[in-house]
Design a protein around this motif. Structure first.
Motif, PDB file in Angstrom:
ATOM      1  N   THR A   5       3.379  32.258 -63.251  1.00 57.04           N
ATOM      2  CA  THR A   5       4.541  32.210 -62.366  1.00 57.04           C
ATOM      3  C   THR A   5       4.466  33.352 -61.366  1.00 57.04           C
ATOM      4  OG1 THR A   5       5.923  31.194 -64.062  1.00 57.04           O
ATOM      5  CG2 THR A   5       7.068  32.322 -62.273  1.00 57.04           C
ATOM      6  N   GLY A   6       4.754  33.030 -60.119  1.00 52.08           N
ATOM      7  CA  GLY A   6       4.835  34.030 -59.064  1.00 52.08           C
ATOM      8  C   GLY A   6       6.191  33.968 -58.404  1.00 52.08           C
ATOM      9  N   VAL A   7       6.589  35.087 -57.816  1.00 47.27           N
ATOM     10  CA  VAL A   7       7.859  35.185 -57.099  1.00 47.27           C
ATOM     11  C   VAL A   7       7.570  35.568 -55.657  1.00 47.27           C
ATOM     12  CG1 VAL A   7       9.974  36.558 -56.874  1.00 47.27           C
ATOM     13  CG2 VAL A   7       9.252  35.775 -59.127  1.00 47.27           C
ATOM     14  N   TYR A   8       8.179  34.844 -54.727  1.00 48.61           N
ATOM     15  CA  TYR A   8       8.114  35.191 -53.301  1.00 48.61           C
ATOM     16  C   TYR A   8       9.545  35.507 -52.866  1.00 48.61           C
ATOM     17  CZ  TYR A   8       7.417  34.700 -48.229  1.00 48.61           C
ATOM     18  OH  TYR A   8       7.384  34.905 -46.875  1.00 48.61           O
ATOM     19  N   PRO A   9       9.890  36.795 -52.755  1.00 48.46           N
ATOM     20  CA  PRO A   9      11.255  37.182 -52.423  1.00 48.46           C
ATOM     21  C   PRO A   9      11.474  37.348 -50.924  1.00 48.46           C
ATOM     22  CG  PRO A   9      10.013  39.122 -53.000  1.00 48.46           C
ATOM     23  CD  PRO A   9       9.060  37.943 -53.088  1.00 48.46           C
ATOM     24  N   GLY A  10      12.721  37.158 -50.500  1.00 45.06           N
ATOM     25  CA  GLY A  10      13.079  37.409 -49.107  1.00 45.06           C
ATOM     26  C   GLY A  10      14.516  37.026 -48.841  1.00 45.06           C
ATOM     27  N   THR A  11      14.978  37.379 -47.647  1.00 41.42           N
ATOM     28  CA  THR A  11      16.332  36.983 -47.256  1.00 41.42           C
ATOM     29  C   THR A  11      16.312  35.614 -46.591  1.00 41.42           C
ATOM     30  OG1 THR A  11      16.098  38.293 -45.235  1.00 41.42           O
ATOM     31  CG2 THR A  11      17.288  39.321 -47.059  1.00 41.42           C
ATOM     32  N   PHE A  12      15.220  35.266 -45.928  1.00 42.36           N
ATOM     33  CA  PHE A  12      15.047  33.945 -45.315  1.00 42.36           C
ATOM     34  C   PHE A  12      16.247  33.590 -44.428  1.00 42.36           C
ATOM     35  CE2 PHE A  12      12.852  33.977 -49.444  1.00 42.36           C
ATOM     36  CZ  PHE A  12      11.552  33.839 -49.005  1.00 42.36           C
ATOM     37  N   ASP A  13      16.540  34.463 -43.485  1.00 44.76           N
ATOM     38  CA  ASP A  13      17.712  34.304 -42.620  1.00 44.76           C
ATOM     39  C   ASP A  13      17.311  34.277 -41.150  1.00 44.76           C
ATOM     40  OD1 ASP A  13      20.573  34.173 -42.125  1.00 44.76           O
ATOM     41  OD2 ASP A  13      20.423  36.263 -41.460  1.00 44.76           O
ATOM     42  N   PRO A  14      16.793  33.161 -40.661  1.00 45.31           N
ATOM     43  CA  PRO A  14      16.497  31.892 -41.322  1.00 45.31           C
ATOM     44  C   PRO A  14      15.057  31.868 -41.824  1.00 45.31           C
ATOM     45  CG  PRO A  14      16.175  31.617 -38.985  1.00 45.31           C
ATOM     46  CD  PRO A  14      16.627  33.064 -39.201  1.00 45.31           C
ATOM     47  N   VAL A  15      14.725  30.823 -42.575  1.00 42.31           N
ATOM     48  CA  VAL A  15      13.358  30.620 -43.031  1.00 42.31           C
ATOM     49  C   VAL A  15      12.525  30.206 -41.811  1.00 42.31           C
ATOM     50  CG1 VAL A  15      13.788  28.224 -43.739  1.00 42.31           C
ATOM     51  CG2 VAL A  15      11.899  29.493 -44.764  1.00 42.31           C
ATOM     52  N   THR A  16      11.372  30.860 -41.641  1.00 44.71           N
ATOM     53  CA  THR A  16      10.527  30.627 -40.464  1.00 44.71           C
ATOM     54  C   THR A  16       9.241  29.898 -40.854  1.00 44.71           C
ATOM     55  OG1 THR A  16       9.264  32.674 -40.697  1.00 44.71           O
ATOM     56  CG2 THR A  16      11.354  32.811 -39.456  1.00 44.71           C
ATOM     57  N   LEU A  17       8.473  29.529 -39.852  1.00 49.00           N
ATOM     58  CA  LEU A  17       7.164  28.921 -40.104  1.00 49.00           C
ATOM     59  C   LEU A  17       6.247  29.925 -40.813  1.00 49.00           C
ATOM     60  CD1 LEU A  17       6.548  26.948 -36.778  1.00 49.00           C
ATOM     61  CD2 LEU A  17       7.382  26.075 -38.989  1.00 49.00           C
ATOM     62  N   GLY A  18       6.425  31.207 -40.550  1.00 53.63           N
ATOM     63  CA  GLY A  18       5.657  32.238 -41.251  1.00 53.63           C
ATOM     64  C   GLY A  18       5.973  32.242 -42.736  1.00 53.63           C
ATOM     65  N   LEU A 126       1.002  32.790 -36.551  1.00 54.09           N
ATOM     66  CA  LEU A 126       2.367  33.012 -37.028  1.00 54.09           C
ATOM     67  C   LEU A 126       2.717  34.494 -37.188  1.00 54.09           C
ATOM     68  CD1 LEU A 126       2.321  30.232 -39.788  1.00 54.09           C
ATOM     69  CD2 LEU A 126       3.194  30.055 -37.441  1.00 54.09           C
ATOM     70  N   GLN A 127       1.759  35.381 -36.953  1.00 53.30           N
ATOM     71  CA  GLN A 127       1.970  36.804 -37.196  1.00 53.30           C
ATOM     72  C   GLN A 127       3.165  37.427 -36.469  1.00 53.30           C
ATOM     73  OE1 GLN A 127      -1.739  38.873 -36.717  1.00 53.30           O
ATOM     74  NE2 GLN A 127      -2.523  38.116 -38.656  1.00 53.30           N
ATOM     75  N   PRO A 128       3.461  37.048 -35.245  1.00 49.08           N
ATOM     76  CA  PRO A 128       4.578  37.722 -34.580  1.00 49.08           C
ATOM     77  C   PRO A 128       5.964  37.247 -35.029  1.00 49.08           C
ATOM     78  CG  PRO A 128       3.554  36.173 -33.076  1.00 49.08           C
ATOM     79  CD  PRO A 128       2.732  36.170 -34.333  1.00 49.08           C
ATOM     80  N   ILE A 129       6.029  36.191 -35.811  1.00 46.68           N
ATOM     81  CA  ILE A 129       7.334  35.597 -36.144  1.00 46.68           C
ATOM     82  C   ILE A 129       8.089  36.457 -37.144  1.00 46.68           C
ATOM     83  CG2 ILE A 129       8.522  33.577 -37.076  1.00 46.68           C
ATOM     84  CD1 ILE A 129       6.104  31.897 -36.224  1.00 46.68           C
TER      85      ILE A 129
END
Length: 169
Positions: A5-18, A126-129
């Motif tokens: 199991t892995g966890v990918y954390p974030g606020t995702f405000d909003p979720v982007t293509l990155g 996608l790096q600049p997003i």
């Protein structure tokens, strides 16, 4: 058989293509990927936690693999332990990201040495997003369709109009 199991954390405000790129690629590294949607006291979110969770859930629905979207409001390492994760997945866009993420990985390793941090480089296109920049562009009426999915662009545009911010797209 042990499930990785892995966890990918974030606020995702909003979720982007990155974010979506890291989710797709991270899901290939583990048997079960938990996308942890969190609050961040230092950020002013455009969307509520519930809205961000629904947005991420909608966006990951078409990706193969076992992906779960879960909210958390705790130390990342406590969340990882609760989810049974052995890996934290983090995306890197630039050198500035690395410096911050490297420091966080070191602190997390001190808190819980049983959980490893894995860094994935963002796709070059996608790096600049960044969510913060997507919101700023939208607020000023700029096009964000190159940075988010059409559904997320619609969500952001609707929020900008609802709140009466400068943009109208």
């Amino acid at each position: 058989m042990t499930i990785r199991t892995g966890v990918y954390p974030g606020t995702f405000d909003p979720v982007t293509l990155g974010h979506m790129d890291i989710i797709r690629r991270g899901a290939k590294l583990v048997d079960r990927l938990v996308v942890g949607v969190t609050t961040n006291a230092s950020k002013s979110p455009m969307f509520s936690l519930e809205e961000r969770m629904a947005m991420v859930q909608r966006e990951v629905a078409g990706i193969g693999g076992e992906i779960h979207v879960v909210s958390f409001d705790s130390l990342l390492m406590d969340f990882a332990e609760r989810e049974g994760a052995k890996v934290i997945v983090r995306g890197l866009r630039a050198v500035a990201d690395f410096e911050y993420e490297y420091q966080m990985a070191g602190m997390n390793q001190q808190i819980n040495p049983r959980v490893e941090t894995v860094f994935l480089m963002a796709d070059v296109a996608l790096q600049p997003i960044a969510s913060k920049l997507v919101k700023e562009i939208a607020i000023y009426g700029g096009p964000i369709d190159r940075f988010v999915t059409p559904a997320v662009a619609a969500d952001v545009g609707k929020r900008v109009r609802e709140v009466g911010l400068k943009g109208t797209r």
